[in-house]
Design an enzyme around this catalytic site. Structure first.
Site, PDB file in Angstrom:
ATOM      1  CE1 TYR A 154      -3.639   1.658   0.446  1.00  0.00           C
ATOM      2  CE2 TYR A 154      -2.457   2.720   2.538  1.00  0.00           C
ATOM      3  CZ  TYR A 154      -3.748   3.128   1.909  1.00  0.00           C
ATOM      4  OH  TYR A 154      -4.999   3.997   1.710  1.00  0.00           O
ATOM      5  CE  LYS A 158      -3.569   5.037  -1.611  1.00  0.00           C
ATOM      6  NZ  LYS A 158      -4.605   5.906  -2.185  1.00  0.00           N
TER       7      LYS A 158
HETATM    8  N1  LIG Z   1      -9.449   5.990   5.114  1.00  0.00           N
HETATM    9  C1  LIG Z   1      -8.425   6.801   5.580  1.00  0.00           C
HETATM   10  O1  LIG Z   1      -7.627   7.076   6.929  1.00  0.00           O
HETATM   11  C2  LIG Z   1      -7.282   6.671   4.136  1.00  0.00           C
HETATM   12  C3  LIG Z   1      -5.968   7.393   4.043  1.00  0.00           C
HETATM   13  C4  LIG Z   1      -5.622   7.578   3.754  1.00  0.00           C
HETATM   14  C5  LIG Z   1      -5.174   7.469   2.750  1.00  0.00           C
HETATM   15  N2  LIG Z   1      -7.145   6.349   2.113  1.00  0.00           N
HETATM   16  C6  LIG Z   1      -6.790   6.404   0.667  1.00  0.00           C
HETATM   17  O2  LIG Z   1      -8.163   6.972   0.712  1.00  0.00           O
HETATM   18  C7  LIG Z   1      -8.937   6.087  -0.588  1.00  0.00           C
HETATM   19  C8  LIG Z   1     -10.223   5.897   0.082  1.00  0.00           C
HETATM   20  O3  LIG Z   1     -10.590   5.508   0.919  1.00  0.00           O
HETATM   21  P1  LIG Z   1     -11.881   4.762   2.163  1.00  0.00           P
HETATM   22  O4  LIG Z   1     -11.216   5.086   3.359  1.00  0.00           O
HETATM   23  O5  LIG Z   1     -12.856   5.584   1.527  1.00  0.00           O
HETATM   24  O6  LIG Z   1     -11.951   3.072   1.524  1.00  0.00           O
HETATM   25  P2  LIG Z   1     -12.523   3.183   1.368  1.00  0.00           P
HETATM   26  O7  LIG Z   1     -13.887   3.049   2.352  1.00  0.00           O
HETATM   27  O8  LIG Z   1     -12.632   0.836   1.418  1.00  0.00           O
HETATM   28  O9  LIG Z   1     -13.833   2.577  -0.034  1.00  0.00           O
HETATM   29  C9  LIG Z   1     -12.779   2.088  -1.023  1.00  0.00           C
HETATM   30  C10 LIG Z   1     -14.080   2.906  -2.419  1.00  0.00           C
HETATM   31  O10 LIG Z   1     -12.162   2.145  -3.810  1.00  0.00           O
HETATM   32  C11 LIG Z   1     -13.707   1.920  -4.847  1.00  0.00           C
HETATM   33  N3  LIG Z   1     -12.831   0.461  -4.977  1.00  0.00           N
HETATM   34  C12 LIG Z   1     -12.399  -0.137  -4.614  1.00  0.00           C
HETATM   35  N4  LIG Z   1     -11.558  -1.376  -5.211  1.00  0.00           N
HETATM   36  C13 LIG Z   1     -11.506  -0.265  -6.430  1.00  0.00           C
HETATM   37  C14 LIG Z   1     -11.822  -0.748  -8.026  1.00  0.00           C
HETATM   38  N5  LIG Z   1     -10.559  -2.345  -8.677  1.00  0.00           N
HETATM   39  N6  LIG Z   1     -11.942  -0.224  -9.490  1.00  0.00           N
HETATM   40  C15 LIG Z   1     -13.141   0.919  -8.721  1.00  0.00           C
HETATM   41  N7  LIG Z   1     -13.661   1.302  -7.937  1.00  0.00           N
HETATM   42  C16 LIG Z   1     -12.514   0.415  -6.329  1.00  0.00           C
HETATM   43  C17 LIG Z   1     -14.700   0.922  -3.823  1.00  0.00           C
HETATM   44  O11 LIG Z   1     -16.068   0.878  -4.040  1.00  0.00           O
HETATM   45  P3  LIG Z   1     -16.780  -0.148  -3.684  1.00  0.00           P
HETATM   46  O12 LIG Z   1     -17.527  -0.271  -2.778  1.00  0.00           O
HETATM   47  O13 LIG Z   1     -17.835  -0.944  -4.809  1.00  0.00           O
HETATM   48  O14 LIG Z   1     -16.228  -1.463  -3.360  1.00  0.00           O
HETATM   49  C18 LIG Z   1     -15.400   2.199  -2.924  1.00  0.00           C
HETATM   50  O15 LIG Z   1     -16.020   3.166  -3.333  1.00  0.00           O
HETATM   51  C19 LIG Z   1      -8.163   5.316  -0.818  1.00  0.00           C
HETATM   52  O16 LIG Z   1      -7.593   5.401  -2.118  1.00  0.00           O
HETATM   53  C20 LIG Z   1      -7.548   5.202   0.626  1.00  0.00           C
HETATM   54  O17 LIG Z   1      -6.410   4.224  -0.030  1.00  0.00           O
HETATM   55  C21 LIG Z   1      -7.806   6.385   2.992  1.00  0.00           C
END
Ligand SMILES: NC(=O)c1ccc[n+]([C@@H]2O[C@H](COP(=O)([O-])OP(=O)(O)OC[C@H]3O[C@@H](n4cnc5c(N)ncnc54)[C@H](OP(=O)(O)O)[C@@H]3O)[C@@H](O)[C@H]2O)c1
Length: 246
Positions: A154, A158
């Site tokens: 991951y 990133k």
């Molecule tokens: N949460 C945190 O603390 C955090 C921190 C740093 C960075 N981020 C980054 O922010 C972004 C969003 O994170 P989140 O926490 O909101 O994640 P999340 O709740 O797990 O949601 C992930 C989203 O990505 C979509 N997705 C996953 N694989 C995909 C694929 N192969 N093709 C198309 N769509 C796909 C999912 O769609 P489905 O619903 O259809 O599965 C979902 O809408 C990510 O890139 C994550 O790495 C998050």
């Protein structure tokens, strides 16, 4: 209403941080194309958010699938007439220590988080170059800056997004397209729900603002980077992390 009439594509826009981004752009007048993996995960959100004031459509695909991405972005451009903003937000984790990390854990995370962003960026580049304007925002993570035990795949994906962001910013600047990255810290979503209590406490101890971030706080920074106010900002990373990394 900073985005009245603008078309914004948000990968992973159906839940978590992405849903916060979708709601933010809709509230400021944008038309939004939401990409998720499956109709079952996307369609209910589109139904919930559709009303007479909002134009929102859903598309189900795997962003790692280049041909499907090309095909879908063509369809989005046809459906909406243009694409003004791309937010590469879709991402997954497959956390485990290096000793236990399987090739498949590595490939899946790099394919979706890094190649997926490349695929979508490439798909919007041509129409944006033709239009001589555009905004691309890649959602990276603070662990792309710092590394994190148990997240080699991951963190690498990133960190790769920073290189993609800066290179694309340099290539596309002449056409008035800006490319920036956001590095969220610890944001309350389903992704962080999966983190162990121990890891969560360790994160929280190190956050000067002493709380997890919210999806709408990440969305606010993205909306700024997509707005006219950010016209002279490109190739940059904005950390939205409560001061975790400084
Ligand atoms: N949460 C945190 O603390 C955090 C921190 C740093 C960075 N981020 C980054 O922010 C972004 C969003 O994170 P989140 O926490 O909101 O994640 P999340 O709740 O797990 O949601 C992930 C989203 O990505 C979509 N997705 C996953 N694989 C995909 C694929 N192969 N093709 C198309 N769509 C796909 C999912 O769609 P489905 O619903 O259809 O599965 C979902 O809408 C990510 O890139 C994550 O790495 C998050």
């Amino acid at each position: 209403m900073r985005f009245e009439g603008k078309v914004v594509v948000i990968t992973g826009g159906n839940r978590g941080i992405g849903l916060g981004i979708t709601k933010r752009f809709l509230s400021e007048g944008a038309k939004v194309a939401v990409i998720g993996t499956r109709p079952e995960s996307v369609d209910p959100v589109i139904s919930d958010l559709s009303n007479t004031d909002n134009e929102i459509r859903g598309y189900a695909l795997n962003v790692a699938d280049r041909e499907k991405v090309e095909e879908t972005f063509k369809k989005i451009a046809e459906d909406f007439g243009t694409i003004d903003v791309l937010v590469n937000n879709a991402g997954i984790t497959r956390d485990t220590l290096l000793m236990r990390m399987k090739e498949d854990d590595w490939d899946a995370v790099i394919d979706i988080n890094l190649k997926g962003a490349f695929n979508c960026l490439k798909a919007v580049t041509r129409p944006m170059m033709k239009a001589r304007k555009g905004r691309i925002i890649n959602i990276s993570s603070v662990v792309g800056l710092t590394g994190n035990a148990g997240q080699a795949n991951y963190s690498a994906s990133k960190a790769g997004l920073f290189g993609l962001t800066k290179s694309a910013a340099k290539e596309l600047a002449a056409r008035n397209i800006t490319v920036n990255a956001i590095a969220p810290g610890y944001i309350a979503t389903e992704m962080t729900d999966a983190v162990s209590d121990e890891a969560r406490d360790a994160f929280l101890r190190n956050i000067p603002l002493a709380r997890p971030g919210q999806a709408d706080e990440v969305a606010a920074a993205i909306a700024f980077l997509a707005s006219d106010d950010a016209a002279y900002i490109t190739g940059q990373t904005v950390n939205v992390d409560g001061g975790l990394v400084m």
